[in-house]
Design a protein around this motif. Sequence first.
Motif, PDB file in Angstrom:
ATOM      1  N   LEU A 242       0.911  -1.242  -0.050  1.00 23.79           N
ATOM      2  CA  LEU A 242       0.212   0.012  -0.128  1.00 23.79           C
ATOM      3  C   LEU A 242       0.744   1.200   0.135  1.00 23.79           C
ATOM      4  N   ALA A 243       1.993   1.123   0.626  1.00 24.70           N
ATOM      5  CA  ALA A 243       2.963   2.375   0.933  1.00 24.70           C
ATOM      6  C   ALA A 243       3.225   2.820  -0.517  1.00 24.70           C
ATOM      7  N   LEU A 244       3.827   1.661  -1.384  1.00 23.06           N
ATOM      8  CA  LEU A 244       4.602   1.980  -2.589  1.00 23.06           C
ATOM      9  C   LEU A 244       3.437   2.469  -3.769  1.00 23.06           C
ATOM     10  N   ARG A 245       2.238   2.386  -3.469  1.00 24.26           N
ATOM     11  CA  ARG A 245       1.134   2.954  -4.401  1.00 24.26           C
ATOM     12  C   ARG A 245       0.268   4.064  -3.711  1.00 24.26           C
ATOM     13  N   ALA A 246       0.656   4.377  -2.523  1.00 26.55           N
ATOM     14  CA  ALA A 246      -0.025   5.516  -1.891  1.00 26.55           C
ATOM     15  C   ALA A 246      -0.241   6.806  -2.902  1.00 26.55           C
ATOM     16  N   VAL A 247      -1.466   7.293  -2.879  1.00 21.95           N
ATOM     17  CA  VAL A 247      -1.552   8.582  -3.549  1.00 21.95           C
ATOM     18  C   VAL A 247      -1.524   9.873  -2.685  1.00 21.95           C
ATOM     19  N   PRO A 248      -0.559  10.526  -2.806  1.00 18.76           N
ATOM     20  CA  PRO A 248      -0.431  11.828  -2.207  1.00 18.76           C
ATOM     21  C   PRO A 248      -1.632  12.523  -1.840  1.00 18.76           C
ATOM     22  N   GLY A 249      -1.965  12.904  -0.492  1.00 21.19           N
ATOM     23  CA  GLY A 249      -3.107  13.616  -0.432  1.00 21.19           C
ATOM     24  C   GLY A 249      -4.572  12.908  -0.361  1.00 21.19           C
ATOM     25  N   VAL A 250      -4.163  11.501  -0.332  1.00 25.41           N
ATOM     26  CA  VAL A 250      -5.546  10.733  -0.293  1.00 25.41           C
ATOM     27  C   VAL A 250      -5.222   9.546   0.791  1.00 25.41           C
ATOM     28  N   GLU A 251      -3.815   9.049   0.805  1.00 24.28           N
ATOM     29  CA  GLU A 251      -3.490   8.070   1.501  1.00 24.28           C
ATOM     30  C   GLU A 251      -1.983   8.059   1.948  1.00 24.28           C
ATOM     31  N   GLU A 252      -1.623   7.505   3.072  1.00 19.14           N
ATOM     32  CA  GLU A 252      -0.260   7.570   3.678  1.00 19.14           C
ATOM     33  C   GLU A 252       0.106   6.358   4.364  1.00 19.14           C
ATOM     34  N   VAL A 253       1.480   5.821   4.486  1.00 23.70           N
ATOM     35  CA  VAL A 253       1.746   5.045   5.353  1.00 23.70           C
ATOM     36  C   VAL A 253       2.958   5.385   6.060  1.00 23.70           C
ATOM     37  N   SER A 254       3.062   5.347   7.636  1.00 25.34           N
ATOM     38  CA  SER A 254       3.895   5.715   8.162  1.00 25.34           C
ATOM     39  C   SER A 254       3.916   5.295   9.706  1.00 25.34           C
ATOM     40  N   ASP A 255       5.083   4.642  10.121  1.00 24.50           N
ATOM     41  CA  ASP A 255       5.077   4.232  11.430  1.00 24.50           C
ATOM     42  C   ASP A 255       4.134   3.047  11.770  1.00 24.50           C
ATOM     43  N   GLY A 256       4.141   2.194  10.682  1.00 25.35           N
ATOM     44  CA  GLY A 256       3.334   1.057  11.008  1.00 25.35           C
ATOM     45  C   GLY A 256       1.671   1.220  10.854  1.00 25.35           C
ATOM     46  N   THR A 257       1.088   2.434  10.235  1.00 24.32           N
ATOM     47  CA  THR A 257       0.083   2.635  10.169  1.00 24.32           C
ATOM     48  C   THR A 257      -0.572   3.035   8.766  1.00 24.32           C
ATOM     49  N   TYR A 258      -1.544   2.712   8.403  1.00 19.38           N
ATOM     50  CA  TYR A 258      -2.072   3.248   7.001  1.00 19.38           C
ATOM     51  C   TYR A 258      -3.479   4.063   7.165  1.00 19.38           C
ATOM     52  N   ARG A 259      -3.095   5.203   6.686  1.00 18.95           N
ATOM     53  CA  ARG A 259      -4.255   6.291   6.820  1.00 18.95           C
ATOM     54  C   ARG A 259      -4.809   6.791   5.564  1.00 18.95           C
ATOM     55  N   ARG A 260      -5.934   7.117   5.472  1.00 18.67           N
ATOM     56  CA  ARG A 260      -6.513   7.556   4.012  1.00 18.67           C
ATOM     57  C   ARG A 260      -7.745   8.352   4.395  1.00 18.67           C
ATOM     58  N   GLY A 261      -8.247   8.919   3.328  1.00 19.83           N
ATOM     59  CA  GLY A 261      -9.492   9.611   3.183  1.00 19.83           C
ATOM     60  C   GLY A 261     -10.650   8.622   2.577  1.00 19.83           C
ATOM     61  N   LEU A 262     -11.914   8.716   3.046  1.00 16.25           N
ATOM     62  CA  LEU A 262     -12.783   7.746   2.424  1.00 16.25           C
ATOM     63  C   LEU A 262     -14.055   8.593   1.917  1.00 16.25           C
ATOM     64  N   LEU A 263     -14.888   8.139   1.052  1.00 16.24           N
ATOM     65  CA  LEU A 263     -16.119   8.773   0.541  1.00 16.24           C
ATOM     66  C   LEU A 263     -17.046   7.769   1.219  1.00 16.24           C
ATOM     67  N   LEU A 264     -17.940   8.197   1.993  1.00 18.27           N
ATOM     68  CA  LEU A 264     -18.993   7.088   2.459  1.00 18.27           C
ATOM     69  C   LEU A 264     -20.632   7.668   2.050  1.00 18.27           C
ATOM     70  N   PRO A 265     -21.266   6.593   2.075  1.00 17.72           N
ATOM     71  CA  PRO A 265     -22.681   7.232   1.823  1.00 17.72           C
ATOM     72  C   PRO A 265     -23.430   8.465   2.273  1.00 17.72           C
ATOM     73  N   HIS A 266     -22.954   8.834   3.561  1.00 18.11           N
ATOM     74  CA  HIS A 266     -23.535  10.133   4.233  1.00 18.11           C
ATOM     75  C   HIS A 266     -22.475  11.141   4.465  1.00 18.11           C
ATOM     76  N   GLY A 267     -21.223  11.123   3.674  1.00 19.81           N
ATOM     77  CA  GLY A 267     -20.457  12.085   3.739  1.00 19.81           C
ATOM     78  C   GLY A 267     -18.945  11.436   3.993  1.00 19.81           C
ATOM     79  N   PRO A 268     -17.840  12.277   4.104  1.00 20.00           N
ATOM     80  CA  PRO A 268     -16.444  11.916   4.015  1.00 20.00           C
ATOM     81  C   PRO A 268     -16.048  11.467   5.538  1.00 20.00           C
ATOM     82  N   ALA A 269     -14.768  10.732   5.309  1.00 19.22           N
ATOM     83  CA  ALA A 269     -14.198  10.397   6.770  1.00 19.22           C
ATOM     84  C   ALA A 269     -12.861  10.210   6.388  1.00 19.22           C
ATOM     85  N   THR A 270     -11.999  10.079   7.400  1.00 16.85           N
ATOM     86  CA  THR A 270     -10.783   9.462   7.716  1.00 16.85           C
ATOM     87  C   THR A 270     -10.617   8.087   8.489  1.00 16.85           C
ATOM     88  N   VAL A 271      -9.559   7.414   7.991  1.00 20.52           N
ATOM     89  CA  VAL A 271      -9.375   6.367   8.877  1.00 20.52           C
ATOM     90  C   VAL A 271      -7.709   6.171   9.011  1.00 20.52           C
TER      91      VAL A 271
END
Length: 555
Positions: A242-271
């Motif tokens: 996932l880190a190799l293909r992470a899209v800047p501004g959408v997702e990132e991998v650091s310190d053993g954690t994957y983070r990204r923005g999501l588009l969900l049925p009722h609004g945006p989210a981050t995980v």
Amino acid sequence: MTSLGPRPIPASQSGGRRGRIDGVELDFERCYRAVDSRDQRFDGWFYTGVTSTGIYCRPSCPATTPKPGNVRFYPSAAAAQRAGFRACRRCRPDASPGSPQWDERGDLAGRAMRLIADGVVDREGVPGLAGRLGYTERHLHRILTAQLGAGPLALARAQRAQTARTLIETTGLGLAELAFAAGFGSVRQFNDTIREVYGVAPSQLRDSVRRRRGPDPTGGGTISLRLAYRPPLHAAALLEFLALRAVPGVEEVSDGTYRRGLLLPHGPATVALTPLAGHVAATLRLADVRDLAPAVARCRRLFDLDADPEAVDATLGADPALAAAVARDPGVRVPRAVDGFEMAVRAIVGQQISVTAARTTLSRLATAAAPTVSAPLSVDQGIGSGSPVHPRRPPLDQPGGEGGLGAFPGAAELLALPGEAFGMPGARRETLRALARAVADGGLDLDPGADPDEVTRALTALPGIGPWTAAYVVMRALGDPDVLLGTDLAVRRGARALGLPHDATSLEAHAARWRPWRSYAVVRLWSASARSERSEPRGHERKADPASGKPKEQA
């Protein structure tokens, strides 16, 4: 149906006693042995109802093993609830990993289960679910009841109960507001369901959490929970991919954690997802808490958490060419997707360019599509309160959430972009627009419950999309476990590095022994290729032939 891992087999095949629920047969002796040994591999495969206590448990429950005469086995939590059992508060069977049988199957029941997990019944009702699957409500109810012991409403109700429990334990929402956030139609329905499933009132569940954790379970406006999986999980390989293909501004991998923005049925989210021993720690920040269930479902899909790694590794490890790799790196998953349209765009953009170049192009698209809107709400702001939030995505450059990460643009947003925003050859830009139009007008369904054969036909009918791209989307967006990308250059390099046949025809013949897990073999071959030549997988379609409008395929 594929033969999967430690799944309880029908008694007719084993000679054992049977447990039968509306046509579902479970091998009693094998199930009971799993319960007696507290075998975690069976968690999610079946559920144990204990008649002497009225409680149902996961097979690995640490409680004293019940007597055989007091045991009933069920294929789903909903079936156990339907039979009058309430969930064990010690082992929390409703938080078990999902059954890989339903996660991997491409038939009606498997597709329906994936859509129910994504919250379709809560948003569109059973008619909406049936419509998406192309069957009548009656036929859908009959199939699900026969195979899972419960119909779509009961299955959705079981999921709502689990969502409600998570919100009760992790947020400061008022119980009335929480009831609607979890998908219940009324507070009374919410109260009755929680009492029936967990044996206590919602307020008692919350009080028990506060006694254990203190008065504020919200954790500063976030929802934190554990996502169970079946070990082993090769977290390093998953995060590296996932880190190799992470899209800047959408997702990132650091310190053993994957983070990204999501588009969900009722609004945006981050995980934020952090793999740990026995579970993945998930921190969710939602604009609308009604999106908890679909957020969890998409995170589980992305990390392939409902897979049965022992069954996969047993099949692949039986091939001498793969045995050493499987022994060295057990539990390799297929990194999947949180959104089918996003994955299709990634596949098209990545045709014939490097992974680094593809990331740059995808980031440019995401930035161009990002509107100027407010950051996601924290869960303790409630539903519909606070500053206005764009219904589809948060900004990429605003603090808040997970470092200002935003969701990838949807089909309508991509169609609205001017030509210069794409930054790619005209033929590829038109392929993306054709894809977006097909998704926006409903002609192409890339949801997790979509039929793989129909998706393949629809994708390859679009200009600039050939078999490789379609197969890649089916593997990662729909989660098909048995896709072989035999023409993929990195797959063939990896096969050569492992001493396997490396021309497409011979590799296809050899790979028959990997069924039904060829997608997992593809991931391992990509890894072998990267180790041997530091190369990366990429697509094989050339630009569309001006004469035919069809893509030219590389050999």
